[in-house]
Design a protein around this motif. Structure first.
Motif, PDB file in Angstrom:
ATOM      1  N   MET A  32      11.982  14.849  21.074  1.00 26.97           N
ATOM      2  CA  MET A  32      12.237  13.960  19.949  1.00 26.97           C
ATOM      3  C   MET A  32      12.200  14.768  18.665  1.00 26.97           C
ATOM      4  O   MET A  32      11.436  15.727  18.529  1.00 26.97           O
ATOM      5  N   ARG A  33      13.085  14.401  17.738  1.00 27.17           N
ATOM      6  CA  ARG A  33      13.136  15.057  16.437  1.00 27.17           C
ATOM      7  C   ARG A  33      12.980  13.995  15.358  1.00 27.17           C
ATOM      8  O   ARG A  33      13.692  13.001  15.357  1.00 27.17           O
ATOM      9  N   LEU A  34      12.051  14.260  14.444  1.00 29.30           N
ATOM     10  CA  LEU A  34      11.731  13.311  13.383  1.00 29.30           C
ATOM     11  C   LEU A  34      11.878  13.987  12.031  1.00 29.30           C
ATOM     12  O   LEU A  34      11.515  15.161  11.867  1.00 29.30           O
ATOM     13  N   ARG A  35      12.407  13.257  11.078  1.00 32.31           N
ATOM     14  CA  ARG A  35      12.558  13.801   9.726  1.00 32.31           C
ATOM     15  C   ARG A  35      11.190  13.913   9.069  1.00 32.31           C
ATOM     16  O   ARG A  35      10.467  12.922   8.942  1.00 32.31           O
ATOM     17  N   ALA A  36      10.818  15.127   8.679  1.00 33.06           N
ATOM     18  CA  ALA A  36       9.526  15.341   8.035  1.00 33.06           C
ATOM     19  C   ALA A  36       9.530  14.720   6.641  1.00 33.06           C
ATOM     20  O   ALA A  36      10.554  14.755   5.953  1.00 33.06           O
ATOM     21  N   PRO A  37       8.414  14.135   6.194  1.00 37.04           N
ATOM     22  CA  PRO A  37       8.381  13.451   4.895  1.00 37.04           C
ATOM     23  C   PRO A  37       8.789  14.336   3.727  1.00 37.04           C
ATOM     24  O   PRO A  37       9.442  13.873   2.793  1.00 37.04           O
ATOM     25  N   GLU A  38       8.425  15.623   3.754  1.00 34.11           N
ATOM     26  CA  GLU A  38       8.731  16.508   2.633  1.00 34.11           C
ATOM     27  C   GLU A  38       9.988  17.326   2.872  1.00 34.11           C
ATOM     28  O   GLU A  38      10.290  18.263   2.143  1.00 34.11           O
ATOM     29  N   GLY A  39      10.774  16.972   3.889  1.00 37.41           N
ATOM     30  CA  GLY A  39      11.973  17.729   4.232  1.00 37.41           C
ATOM     31  C   GLY A  39      11.753  18.520   5.504  1.00 37.41           C
ATOM     32  O   GLY A  39      10.624  18.742   5.937  1.00 37.41           O
ATOM     33  N   GLY A  40      12.833  18.944   6.137  1.00 36.22           N
ATOM     34  CA  GLY A  40      12.715  19.651   7.398  1.00 36.22           C
ATOM     35  C   GLY A  40      12.615  18.668   8.560  1.00 36.22           C
ATOM     36  O   GLY A  40      12.810  17.456   8.404  1.00 36.22           O
ATOM     37  N   VAL A  41      12.294  19.210   9.712  1.00 39.08           N
ATOM     38  CA  VAL A  41      12.293  18.408  10.936  1.00 39.08           C
ATOM     39  C   VAL A  41      11.046  18.717  11.751  1.00 39.08           C
ATOM     40  O   VAL A  41      10.645  19.874  11.881  1.00 39.08           O
ATOM     41  N   ILE A  42      10.420  17.675  12.290  1.00 39.00           N
ATOM     42  CA  ILE A  42       9.326  17.815  13.254  1.00 39.00           C
ATOM     43  C   ILE A  42       9.932  17.651  14.646  1.00 39.00           C
ATOM     44  O   ILE A  42      10.508  16.610  14.958  1.00 39.00           O
ATOM     45  N   ALA A  43       9.823  18.691  15.467  1.00 38.57           N
ATOM     46  CA  ALA A  43      10.380  18.663  16.824  1.00 38.57           C
ATOM     47  C   ALA A  43       9.234  18.608  17.824  1.00 38.57           C
ATOM     48  O   ALA A  43       8.298  19.407  17.762  1.00 38.57           O
ATOM     49  N   VAL A  44       9.303  17.643  18.739  1.00 43.70           N
ATOM     50  CA  VAL A  44       8.265  17.444  19.749  1.00 43.70           C
ATOM     51  C   VAL A  44       8.920  17.548  21.123  1.00 43.70           C
ATOM     52  O   VAL A  44       9.905  16.861  21.392  1.00 43.70           O
ATOM     53  N   GLU A  45       8.358  18.384  21.984  1.00 43.59           N
ATOM     54  CA  GLU A  45       8.929  18.599  23.312  1.00 43.59           C
ATOM     55  C   GLU A  45       7.858  18.379  24.378  1.00 43.59           C
ATOM     56  O   GLU A  45       6.737  18.887  24.255  1.00 43.59           O
ATOM     57  N   ARG A  46       8.202  17.620  25.421  1.00 41.05           N
ATOM     58  CA  ARG A  46       7.302  17.375  26.541  1.00 41.05           C
ATOM     59  C   ARG A  46       8.123  17.477  27.834  1.00 41.05           C
ATOM     60  O   ARG A  46       8.565  16.468  28.383  1.00 41.05           O
ATOM     61  N   PRO A  47       8.319  18.683  28.339  1.00 45.26           N
ATOM     62  CA  PRO A  47       9.241  18.869  29.462  1.00 45.26           C
ATOM     63  C   PRO A  47       8.827  18.148  30.738  1.00 45.26           C
ATOM     64  O   PRO A  47       9.687  17.789  31.548  1.00 45.26           O
ATOM     65  N   TYR A  48       7.540  17.932  30.950  1.00 45.56           N
ATOM     66  CA  TYR A  48       7.088  17.384  32.227  1.00 45.56           C
ATOM     67  C   TYR A  48       7.231  15.877  32.328  1.00 45.56           C
ATOM     68  O   TYR A  48       7.093  15.306  33.408  1.00 45.56           O
ATOM     69  N   LEU A  49       7.526  15.180  31.188  1.00 47.28           N
ATOM     70  CA  LEU A  49       7.590  13.724  31.211  1.00 47.28           C
ATOM     71  C   LEU A  49       8.472  13.240  30.060  1.00 47.28           C
ATOM     72  O   LEU A  49       8.171  13.490  28.901  1.00 47.28           O
ATOM     73  N   PRO A  50       9.565  12.537  30.354  1.00 47.95           N
ATOM     74  CA  PRO A  50      10.448  12.044  29.282  1.00 47.95           C
ATOM     75  C   PRO A  50       9.715  11.076  28.361  1.00 47.95           C
ATOM     76  O   PRO A  50       8.840  10.322  28.784  1.00 47.95           O
ATOM     77  N   PHE A  51      10.094  11.095  27.093  1.00 45.36           N
ATOM     78  CA  PHE A  51       9.555  10.139  26.138  1.00 45.36           C
ATOM     79  C   PHE A  51      10.237   8.789  26.329  1.00 45.36           C
ATOM     80  O   PHE A  51      11.417   8.707  26.665  1.00 45.36           O
ATOM     81  N   THR A  52       9.476   7.729  26.098  1.00 47.21           N
ATOM     82  CA  THR A  52      10.048   6.388  26.139  1.00 47.21           C
ATOM     83  C   THR A  52      10.351   5.929  24.709  1.00 47.21           C
ATOM     84  O   THR A  52       9.785   6.462  23.744  1.00 47.21           O
ATOM     85  N   PRO A  53      11.252   4.944  24.552  1.00 41.87           N
ATOM     86  CA  PRO A  53      11.511   4.410  23.206  1.00 41.87           C
ATOM     87  C   PRO A  53      10.244   3.897  22.525  1.00 41.87           C
ATOM     88  O   PRO A  53      10.121   3.982  21.295  1.00 41.87           O
TER      89      PRO A  53
END
Length: 442
Positions: A213-234
């Motif tokens: 998942m990629r989220l827009r950081a509040p001050e600009g840029g991107v926060i990227a979160v990766e969890r290969p062993y288990l898909p993220f749910t909505p």
């Protein structure tokens, strides 16, 4: 009707009411655990705690499985677990476009292995099942956990990466700054995205792509979160996005606690948290440092040192401690930097203030923060000629690993020993308590 009969009936009624109350209390206690939120960030699996007492022959499991979105499917699954004497302690549902992901906290008989549980779930209609051992910290329910994480984030902007990791379990979190910070200054200062390529075009609402998942950081840029062993749910994506949005609404914030310490020669210094608001004072310290001192810290051209400060002082990428004199001048900086699954420590002490125990004091406190955050280890990037940093790492009293990478020395300290736990307790008692204290620097 006699008085005896009335008394007997009254005793009977009281017994029934008492039994009902005790039964409700037992049910409520089992369904609503109130253990404090775990201090582990989810970066590693915890060994199961020793079990004693009447439930010593049972084990806790966290399990996810996908079931068809139709009436009765969950009931079939719960019945199959009950037949194997598996107790469902909590249940969360994650609706998908097709089907539903059910997340359970289970207490199962100790003789049941993961393969046994998987077979039971499969026969009851569950698919894509994932499970791992849990511990008592998992007994806290989801709303309580999320509220606790939100409170921590509200007090300290540096808590956002840790809160996301506690919310989502074992995952890798990296933040790509809005503008490149350049090379050097340690591995964690580089801001490398998950896949090694620039992350652009992420909408405000973020992007969910299976295990990333990629989220827009509040001050600009991107926060990227990766969890290969288990898909993220909505559902998880929505929770993470809400936490990031809360962080943006609150704006810059930092605990303003500080400790006043006395150096061996009698001078008093103040150790406190620092952020981007200390940028000018940090640059002024750079100007007073020799080229050799800056070179040992940043491992590159001395002229590039100031370029890293914005990144290093940002609570998005870690925590910074500043050492300040009685006149308000910053003479030392210590950084604890989140580097994906790893954590980097870095020190810079102005030349005139070196060899007075300031570096060791900063390092002890940074390690205490790392322990409090649940980090498994910390590493320092330095040079073999930097005897001060090498001695400070050895002075931690922790197991150390040494590795040479591209002409630099990387020292890794493992934080699973008793000394590390003691430092974590000291960190929580001082730095995170929000109170000033006095002591002596070594």
């Amino acid at each position: 009707m006699s008085e005896v009969t009335h008394a007997q009936q009254a005793r009977t009624v009281r017994a029934v009411v008492r039994a009902a109350a005790e039964g409700f209390h037992t049910w409520w206690t089992r369904r609503h655990g109130h253990a404090p939120p775990t201090g582990d960030t989810g970066a590693r699996s915890l060994p199961p705690a020793p079990r004693t007492g009447p439930r010593a022959d049972s084990a806790l499991w966290r399990m996810r499985t996908t079931v068809q979105d139709e009436p009765g499917s969950l009931a079939v699954l719960c019945t199959a677990l009950a037949e194997r004497r598996v107790d469902i302690l909590s249940l969360q549902t994650h609706p998908l476009a097709e089907g539903t992901v059910d997340e359970f906290l289970l207490r199962a008989p100790g003789v049941l292995m993961a393969t046994d549980l998987d077979r039971v779930i499969s026969r009851a209609g569950g698919a894509d099942t994932w499970m791992e051992r849990a511990d008592a910290h998992d007994l806290v329910d989801a709303p309580t956990r999320v509220l606790g994480l939100a409170a921590r984030t509200a007090l300290d902007a540096a808590e956002l990466p840790l809160a996301l990791r506690q919310l989502l379990g074992r995952c890798t979190i990296r933040q790509r700054p809005a503008a490149p910070v350049g090379g050097g200054g340690g591995r964690a200062a580089e801001g490398v995205p998950v896949d090694g390529t620039p992350v652009t075009g992420v909408p405000v609402e973020g992007v969910l792509e299976d295990t990333v998942m990629r989220l827009r950081a509040p001050e600009g840029g991107v926060i990227a979160v990766e969890r290969p062993y288990l898909p993220f749910t909505p559902t998880e994506f929505a929770r993470a996005r809400a936490l990031v949005e809360l962080d943006g609404l609150l704006g810059p914030r930092l605990p303003r606690s500080q400790d006043v310490l006395t150096l061996p020669e009698g001078n008093e210094i103040t150790v406190r948290r620092a952020d981007e608001r200390d940028l000018e004072a940090a640059r002024a310290m750079h100007e007073r440092c020799s080229a050799a001192t800056l070179g040992r810290r940043y491992h590159g051209p001395v002229g590039d040192a100031d370029r890293y400060l914005n990144h290093l002082l940002s609570p998005r990428f870690g925590r910074t401690l500043a050492v300040q004199t009685a006149s308000g001048r910053i003479v030392g900086l210590g950084h604890l930097l989140w580097d994906g699954d790893e954590t980097e420590v870095a020190l810079l002490v102005e030349d005139k203030w070196q060899r007075r125990g300031i570096g060791s004091e900063l390092l002890e406190r940074l390690v205490g923060m790392a322990v409090e955050a649940g980090c498994a280890s910390v590493y320092a990037v330095t040079q073999a000629s930097n005897t001060g940093m090498v001695a400070a790492m050895r002075g931690l009293g922790l197991p150390l690993d040494y590795q040479v990478e591209e002409g630099t020395l990387v020292i890794t300290a493992r934080l699973d020993g008793g000394s590390a736990r003691e430092r974590g307790e000291l960190s929580r008692a001082g730095e995170f308590a929000g109170e000033s204290g006095r002591g002596e620097a070594p």
